[in-house]
Design a protein around this motif. Sequence first.
Motif, PDB file in Angstrom:
ATOM      1  N   ARG A  58       0.833  -1.206   0.000  1.00  0.00           N
ATOM      2  CA  ARG A  58       0.000   0.000   0.000  1.00  0.00           C
ATOM      3  C   ARG A  58       0.860   1.247   0.000  1.00  0.00           C
ATOM      4  O   ARG A  58       1.863   1.310   0.708  1.00  0.00           O
ATOM      5  N   ASN A  62      -1.306   6.753   2.433  1.00  0.00           N
ATOM      6  CA  ASN A  62      -2.710   6.398   2.671  1.00  0.00           C
ATOM      7  C   ASN A  62      -2.844   6.011   4.146  1.00  0.00           C
ATOM      8  O   ASN A  62      -2.356   4.969   4.558  1.00  0.00           O
ATOM      9  N   THR A 116      -4.160  14.898  11.397  1.00  0.00           N
ATOM     10  CA  THR A 116      -5.373  14.307  11.977  1.00  0.00           C
ATOM     11  C   THR A 116      -5.207  12.797  12.050  1.00  0.00           C
ATOM     12  O   THR A 116      -4.351  12.221  11.373  1.00  0.00           O
ATOM     13  N   PRO A 141      -5.510  -0.971   8.552  1.00  0.00           N
ATOM     14  CA  PRO A 141      -6.301  -0.820   7.335  1.00  0.00           C
ATOM     15  C   PRO A 141      -6.986  -2.156   7.094  1.00  0.00           C
ATOM     16  O   PRO A 141      -6.858  -3.079   7.892  1.00  0.00           O
ATOM     17  N   SER A 142      -7.711  -2.300   5.982  1.00  0.00           N
ATOM     18  CA  SER A 142      -8.279  -3.582   5.610  1.00  0.00           C
ATOM     19  C   SER A 142      -7.138  -4.555   5.271  1.00  0.00           C
ATOM     20  O   SER A 142      -6.092  -4.143   4.774  1.00  0.00           O
ATOM     21  N   ARG A 194     -16.215   8.769   3.495  1.00  0.00           N
ATOM     22  CA  ARG A 194     -16.407   7.429   2.921  1.00  0.00           C
ATOM     23  C   ARG A 194     -17.718   6.886   3.488  1.00  0.00           C
ATOM     24  O   ARG A 194     -17.863   6.798   4.697  1.00  0.00           O
ATOM     25  N   SER A 228      -9.661  12.830   1.859  1.00  0.00           N
ATOM     26  CA  SER A 228      -9.329  11.575   2.506  1.00  0.00           C
ATOM     27  C   SER A 228      -8.477  10.792   1.516  1.00  0.00           C
ATOM     28  O   SER A 228      -8.955  10.432   0.447  1.00  0.00           O
ATOM     29  N   GLY A 230      -7.462   7.920   0.840  1.00  0.00           N
ATOM     30  CA  GLY A 230      -7.904   6.669   0.224  1.00  0.00           C
ATOM     31  C   GLY A 230      -8.763   6.888  -1.010  1.00  0.00           C
ATOM     32  O   GLY A 230      -8.911   6.012  -1.843  1.00  0.00           O
TER      33      GLY A 230
HETATM   34  P1  AMP Z   1      -8.951   1.276   4.919  1.00  0.00           P
HETATM   35  O1  AMP Z   1      -7.737   0.756   5.438  1.00  0.00           O
HETATM   36  O2  AMP Z   1      -9.200   0.775   3.530  1.00  0.00           O
HETATM   37  O3  AMP Z   1     -10.128   1.134   5.816  1.00  0.00           O
HETATM   38  O4  AMP Z   1      -8.628   2.795   4.755  1.00  0.00           O
HETATM   39  C1  AMP Z   1      -8.659   3.742   5.758  1.00  0.00           C
HETATM   40  C2  AMP Z   1      -9.114   4.985   5.089  1.00  0.00           C
HETATM   41  O5  AMP Z   1      -9.521   5.944   6.062  1.00  0.00           O
HETATM   42  C3  AMP Z   1      -7.999   5.671   4.322  1.00  0.00           C
HETATM   43  O6  AMP Z   1      -7.885   5.164   3.015  1.00  0.00           O
HETATM   44  C4  AMP Z   1      -8.410   7.117   4.328  1.00  0.00           C
HETATM   45  O7  AMP Z   1      -9.164   7.443   3.168  1.00  0.00           O
HETATM   46  C5  AMP Z   1      -9.285   7.231   5.580  1.00  0.00           C
HETATM   47  N1  AMP Z   1      -8.534   7.997   6.591  1.00  0.00           N
HETATM   48  C6  AMP Z   1      -7.705   7.507   7.533  1.00  0.00           C
HETATM   49  N2  AMP Z   1      -7.156   8.496   8.260  1.00  0.00           N
HETATM   50  C7  AMP Z   1      -7.624   9.653   7.744  1.00  0.00           C
HETATM   51  C8  AMP Z   1      -7.419  11.039   8.042  1.00  0.00           C
HETATM   52  N3  AMP Z   1      -6.605  11.418   9.025  1.00  0.00           N
HETATM   53  N4  AMP Z   1      -8.076  11.953   7.294  1.00  0.00           N
HETATM   54  C9  AMP Z   1      -8.921  11.565   6.308  1.00  0.00           C
HETATM   55  N5  AMP Z   1      -9.153  10.270   5.974  1.00  0.00           N
HETATM   56  C10 AMP Z   1      -8.515   9.328   6.675  1.00  0.00           C
END
Ligand code: AMP
Length: 342
Positions: A58, A62, A116, A141-142, A194, A228, A230
């Motif tokens: 990854r 992200n 953040t 993450p996932s 999301r 965000s 991701g």
């Molecule tokens: P996932 O691991 O696929 O659940 O991805 C977590 C997702 O949360 C990331 O891809 C980001 O889009 C979102 N995310 C995590 N931390 C932040 C943050 N500090 N600000 C905005 N989005 C975040």
Amino acid sequence: MITEYLKVAADSVEIYERAGKIIREGGLVAFPTETVYGLGGNAYDPMAAERIFAAKGRPSDNPLIVHVAVPSDAEAFAKTNDIYYKLAEHFMPGPLTVILPKKDNIPDSVTGGLDTVAVRCPEHICANKLIQAAGVPIAAPSANISGCPSPTSAEHVYKDMNGRIPMILDGGESRIGVESTVIRLEEDGCTILRPGEIIARELSAVVGNVYVADAVTDPAAAGDNPESPGMKYKHYAPKARLVLLSGDDRSFADYVNTYKGRCAVLSYSENIGDYLRAFVMNAGSKRSAKEQMQRLFSLLRECDNIDTEIIFAHLPPKKDEFLALYNRIIRAAGSEVIYLDK
Ligand code: AMP
Ligand code: MG
């Protein structure tokens, strides 16, 4: 690396102790949650975050979500406020992730350099037991290879992560099947970054105004520097071309039935019998966004096991309880939509 695969239940005390120790010491453990499976590491350890990025392949800008056992545990690393606690009262533990200003003890590698941090308190009992046993917040993450559909079973995780991480905990299929709702707090409410199982209407009853980021329904709107991170990445795509069709059920079936090549279809359960030659997969009831969400990622993975050049699926309605479905499938299809009704 040998990957240990262990079935867990609420009372698997010894397994949680061992898994918690791996995490405290900088290693990774994949674990079940109600949304999808997570790939967890110690949120205070920058090396653990590096290992997560490496295992997933990854991009390291992200950011990860930091998981806590109870909402107030976020005090240790995030600047909380009244709205956070109001949301926690209604939705935690559960599939909601709240973005808060971070404190200095969270390494940059966890937040992708942002100031953040994303906080979530999962409801799944195995996730909760693991976080408690670790004694530290868990950044996760996932648990899929980057770009693949998120795993909704431990078998999915095994397929992606075998040999890459020391331990996978199998707590059964994920109840929800898509990732958590991620929100940013605003002066007068919040913005959905999301969409997930918790929808705008429910959030609005607690925080007032609910906005939806443009990139939720339009991947191109994410641009290079999205709200965000991701949002900008390609996601969930099966190997075969996935095409969304927008139109009534009759024109959908007609279109699929006149397609000349080898094709598959993610069909509403109500319409399973409508296809003449296509390989048919049951995507769940037309009326149940929850059923369709629960099946989506698993079906997208199955698409890679069938011999087809194209997969057709319905374009979900762009609203409320269908928004999470819309957001995921439009990315899986690379925004390829055919409008049969125009
Ligand atoms: P996932 O691991 O696929 O659940 O991805 C977590 C997702 O949360 C990331 O891809 C980001 O889009 C979102 N995310 C995590 N931390 C932040 C943050 N500090 N600000 C905005 N989005 C975040
Ligand atoms: Mg993911």
